[in-house]
Write an enzyme that holds these catalytic residues in place. Structure first.
Site, PDB file in Angstrom:
ATOM      1  N   ARG A 134       0.805  -1.212   0.000  1.00 55.66           N
ATOM      2  CA  ARG A 134       0.000   0.000   0.000  1.00 55.66           C
ATOM      3  C   ARG A 134       0.851   1.281   0.000  1.00 55.66           C
ATOM      4  NH1 ARG A 134      -5.517   0.402   2.159  1.00 55.66           N
ATOM      5  NH2 ARG A 134      -5.661  -1.804   2.556  1.00 55.66           N
ATOM      6  N   LYS A 152       2.745 -18.879   8.133  1.00 57.88           N
ATOM      7  CA  LYS A 152       1.762 -19.212   9.153  1.00 57.88           C
ATOM      8  C   LYS A 152       1.194 -17.918   9.750  1.00 57.88           C
ATOM      9  CE  LYS A 152       3.360 -19.101  13.579  1.00 57.88           C
ATOM     10  NZ  LYS A 152       4.461 -18.529  14.220  1.00 57.88           N
ATOM     11  N   ASP A 206       7.193 -23.094   6.973  1.00 56.77           N
ATOM     12  CA  ASP A 206       7.393 -23.288   8.402  1.00 56.77           C
ATOM     13  C   ASP A 206       8.885 -23.100   8.576  1.00 56.77           C
ATOM     14  OD1 ASP A 206       8.150 -24.565  10.867  1.00 56.77           O
ATOM     15  OD2 ASP A 206       6.086 -25.265  10.958  1.00 56.77           O
ATOM     16  N   HIS A 207       9.293 -21.971   9.141  1.00 62.36           N
ATOM     17  CA  HIS A 207      10.723 -21.664   9.055  1.00 62.36           C
ATOM     18  C   HIS A 207      11.583 -22.657   9.830  1.00 62.36           C
ATOM     19  CE1 HIS A 207      10.246 -19.566  12.921  1.00 62.36           C
ATOM     20  NE2 HIS A 207      11.556 -19.626  13.027  1.00 62.36           N
ATOM     21  N   LYS A 230      15.605 -24.770   8.958  1.00 64.63           N
ATOM     22  CA  LYS A 230      16.795 -24.805   9.825  1.00 64.63           C
ATOM     23  C   LYS A 230      17.648 -26.026   9.464  1.00 64.63           C
ATOM     24  CE  LYS A 230      14.578 -22.491  13.732  1.00 64.63           C
ATOM     25  NZ  LYS A 230      15.241 -21.212  13.893  1.00 64.63           N
ATOM     26  N   GLU A 240      12.547 -19.802  24.844  1.00 66.74           N
ATOM     27  CA  GLU A 240      12.911 -18.444  24.407  1.00 66.74           C
ATOM     28  C   GLU A 240      13.047 -17.577  25.642  1.00 66.74           C
ATOM     29  OE1 GLU A 240      11.202 -16.931  20.536  1.00 66.74           O
ATOM     30  OE2 GLU A 240       9.544 -18.096  21.346  1.00 66.74           O
ATOM     31  N   ASP A 273       1.142 -20.872  18.327  1.00 67.39           N
ATOM     32  CA  ASP A 273       2.289 -20.140  17.782  1.00 67.39           C
ATOM     33  C   ASP A 273       3.493 -21.058  17.520  1.00 67.39           C
ATOM     34  OD1 ASP A 273       3.563 -17.581  17.147  1.00 67.39           O
ATOM     35  OD2 ASP A 273       4.784 -17.926  18.955  1.00 67.39           O
ATOM     36  N   HIS A 285       5.782 -25.564  14.304  1.00 67.48           N
ATOM     37  CA  HIS A 285       7.216 -25.850  14.414  1.00 67.48           C
ATOM     38  C   HIS A 285       7.523 -27.137  15.186  1.00 67.48           C
ATOM     39  CE1 HIS A 285       7.301 -21.868  12.934  1.00 67.48           C
ATOM     40  NE2 HIS A 285       7.303 -21.225  14.089  1.00 67.48           N
ATOM     41  N   LYS A 324       7.855 -18.584  26.431  1.00 69.62           N
ATOM     42  CA  LYS A 324       8.516 -17.275  26.360  1.00 69.62           C
ATOM     43  C   LYS A 324       9.029 -16.946  27.758  1.00 69.62           C
ATOM     44  CE  LYS A 324       6.797 -15.915  22.203  1.00 69.62           C
ATOM     45  NZ  LYS A 324       7.704 -16.015  21.055  1.00 69.62           N
TER      46      LYS A 324
HETATM   47  C1  BG6 Z   1       7.724 -17.807  15.277  1.00 69.07           C
HETATM   48  C2  BG6 Z   1       6.820 -17.456  16.414  1.00 69.07           C
HETATM   49  O1  BG6 Z   1       7.048 -18.589  14.336  1.00 69.07           O
HETATM   50  O2  BG6 Z   1       8.843 -18.518  15.777  1.00 69.07           O
HETATM   51  C3  BG6 Z   1       7.553 -16.633  17.448  1.00 69.07           C
HETATM   52  O3  BG6 Z   1       5.695 -16.735  15.939  1.00 69.07           O
HETATM   53  C4  BG6 Z   1       8.807 -17.327  17.883  1.00 69.07           C
HETATM   54  O4  BG6 Z   1       6.733 -16.349  18.562  1.00 69.07           O
HETATM   55  C5  BG6 Z   1       9.638 -17.784  16.685  1.00 69.07           C
HETATM   56  O5  BG6 Z   1       9.559 -16.417  18.657  1.00 69.07           O
HETATM   57  C6  BG6 Z   1      10.782 -18.655  17.119  1.00 69.07           C
HETATM   58  O6  BG6 Z   1      11.612 -18.907  16.041  1.00 69.07           O
HETATM   59  P1  BG6 Z   1      13.165 -19.153  16.237  1.00 69.07           P
HETATM   60  O7  BG6 Z   1      13.665 -19.447  14.866  1.00 69.07           O
HETATM   61  O8  BG6 Z   1      13.734 -17.913  16.829  1.00 69.07           O
HETATM   62  O9  BG6 Z   1      13.271 -20.327  17.180  1.00 69.07           O
END
Ligand code: BG6
Length: 501
Positions: A44, A146, A175-176, A180, A214, A233, A238, A338
């Protein structure tokens, strides 16, 4: 690799700046990008091509310290649109035709949706209206981030909506965690070595534990997180993906279809936790304000964008079983949270004790001496623990470790997850992307837990002081003497009390 254009919807947003452009630049520097390649930023905000180049690349704070190569800047283009106005997609089509002519990109397009989930069904529909889903003159691929739905029902509808406009094999769900290196290496550790796989079953493994800790809180993402929570989340996507890599059967070949078929089978074998059993198998927690190394860390309910009476979980620990021949009766424990003492993700495989205790006086030490710890991040690597004789008289047994760290591979750097995922979608390799059916099955597992938490007020939400390892009761999930979670690092807080919220 085919010539192509990567179209980023939401190009002025945080993900594009923080992850996508830096990953693309790293690929550019590594000479991995195709010769005829362009990025078309769409959103935008009003920018010229040069304005976008400056904002997203030359002045991008996430690329500070990097020397900026003009060659990359020239690959960036920009088109302003109102993402919700379907007639604006004509502009996207027009721009792509222009880029195809000047950059010789051959009509091959990736549409990357880095936009709020409410737009997920809209953008593909509007693209389709312009024929931009049609692979006849150059392939078309769609990448989405996601959350893939909010629960099973919404995930099903999202899949249906997407599949109305794009075929499943054109859809790439990121899905990141799958990007990894260490998560992918789980497959290599298991299936490229003769020593682990024979032991990788109920006969030799006592239980498996996965921790994704985390130390940060929700920061500025309170608004999003308060409607999500740790289960949606981190676990639904993940952590269940990590479980699949740890527990799936060997695929017949290493291609996308075989691997994703095995993962689906694995998800289908996870024993559902019924709504009436949730209290027994799931612990939820929320961080409360505490002092960490002398500094006060706010509680979750004090965070920006979070409801003052929020009951959203920032911590979850689960116990579950996988009902198949390999894993019958082997408990799996997963937890994430967290504001835990550290940031670390690891898998711990606990092997059974030997059947006969020869060194009786050292019985304690013999108790699950053998652990394989696979460290996903940071300090990526593998640690094998075993008992060894202490030199000298008698048979004193000591636990020792053998370790491998990726950092020892001096010539290799562990690439960032997005680099790997982007290059894969460019090549059309969907192995590391989540397939629609698996996503639905994963929601099926998570749904009853979410429902029970929502509907059964008697299920406790435990408060844990920021900077601790979460609610103490989570230790009780793990059965057996002398067994508790392996905490990847020592507790840094000066407060150890546990309270109910
Ligand atoms: C994300 C979540 O998908 O993954 C976050 O939305 C989280 O809340 C993050 O912090 C963690 O990813 P990584 O790669 O730092 O372990």
């Amino acid at each position: 690799m085919d010539p192509q254009v990567l179209v980023i919807f939401g190009a002025s947003g945080d993900l594009a700046h923080r992850k996508l452009i830096p990953a693309l630049y790293a690929l550019y520097k590594g000479k991995f990008l195709p010769e005829n390649f362009a990025v078309l930023g769409v959103s935008r905000t009003s920018y010229s091509d040069d304005g976008f180049r400056k904002e997203a690349f030359l002045d991008n704070p996430h690329l500070n310290g990097d020397e900026k190569d003009e060659g990359f800047a020239k690959m960036l283009f920009y088109q302003e649109i109102d993402t919700l106005a379907k007639e604006d997609y004509k502009k996207v089509r027009g721009r792509l035709t222009e880029i195809d002519e000047t950059q010789k990109t051959g009509g091959n397009y990736i549409f990357y949706l880095s936009v709020p989930p409410s737009l997920y069904p809209k953008v593909p529909a509007y693209l389709a209206e312009q024929g931009l889903n049609n692979s006849e003159n150059g392939w078309k691929r769609l990448v989405i981030e996601k959350p893939f739905g909010y629960d099973l029902d919404s995930a099903r509808s999202l899949n249906k909506e997407l599949q109305q406009y794009f075929d499943e094999d054109q859809i790439y769900r990121i899905d990141h965690y799958l990007g990894k290196e260490t998560v992918q290496n789980l497959l290599v550790t298991r299936f490229a070595n003769g020593i682990f796989e024979p032991l990788w079953n109920r006969n030799y493994i006592h239980h498996i534990e996965i921790t994704a800790a985390e130390n940060i809180g929700v920061g500025k993402r309170g608004g999003y997180y308060d409607h999500s929570g740790a289960l949606r989340d981190m676990v639904q996507n993940h952590l269940l993906q990590v479980v699949a890599h740890v527990a799936m059967e060997p695929p017949t070949t290493a291609d996308a279809a075989s691997i994703r078929n095995e993962k689906l089978k694995l998800f289908q074998s996870i024993r559902p936790i019924g709504e009436s059993e949730v209290e027994k198998f799931a612990i939820r927690g929320q961080y409360i304000g505490a002092s960490i190394e002398g500094e006060r860390a706010p509680g979750y309910r004090e965070e920006e964008g979070v409801d003052k009476d929020s009951t959203t979980e920032t911590y979850v620990a689960l116990k579950f079983f996988i009902d198949n021949w390999r894993w019958a009766d082997v408990p799996f424990y997963i937890r994430t949270g967290k504001r835990l003492p550290t940031k670390a993700t690891e898998i711990v495989v606990y092997f059974k004790s030997p059947p006969h205790h020869l060194f009786r006086s050292e019985l304690d030490l013999m108790n699950m001496n053998n652990q394989l710890i696979i460290r996903v991040q940071p300090d990526e690597g593998i640690l094998l623990k075993f008992g060894m004789k202490v030199p000298g008289a008698g048979f004193k047994v000591k636990n020792v470790g053998m370790d491998f760290h990726y950092s020892d591979l001096t010539k290799a750097t562990v690439p960032e997850a997005y680099q790997r995922l982007i290059i894969d979608v460019m090549k059309g390799d969907a192995t590391l992307y989540a397939r629609g059916d698996s996503v639905e099955v994963a929601w099926k597992f998570v749904d009853p837990i979410l429902n029970a938490w929502k509907n059964q007020e008697n299920i406790k939400l435990y408060g844990y002081p920021a900077g601790t390892w979460g609610p103490e009761v989570a230790n009780k999930l793990i059965e057996g003497d002398n067994v508790s979670w392996r905490n990847p690092c020592s507790n840094l807080t000066d407060s150890g009390d546990y309270r109910l919220l």
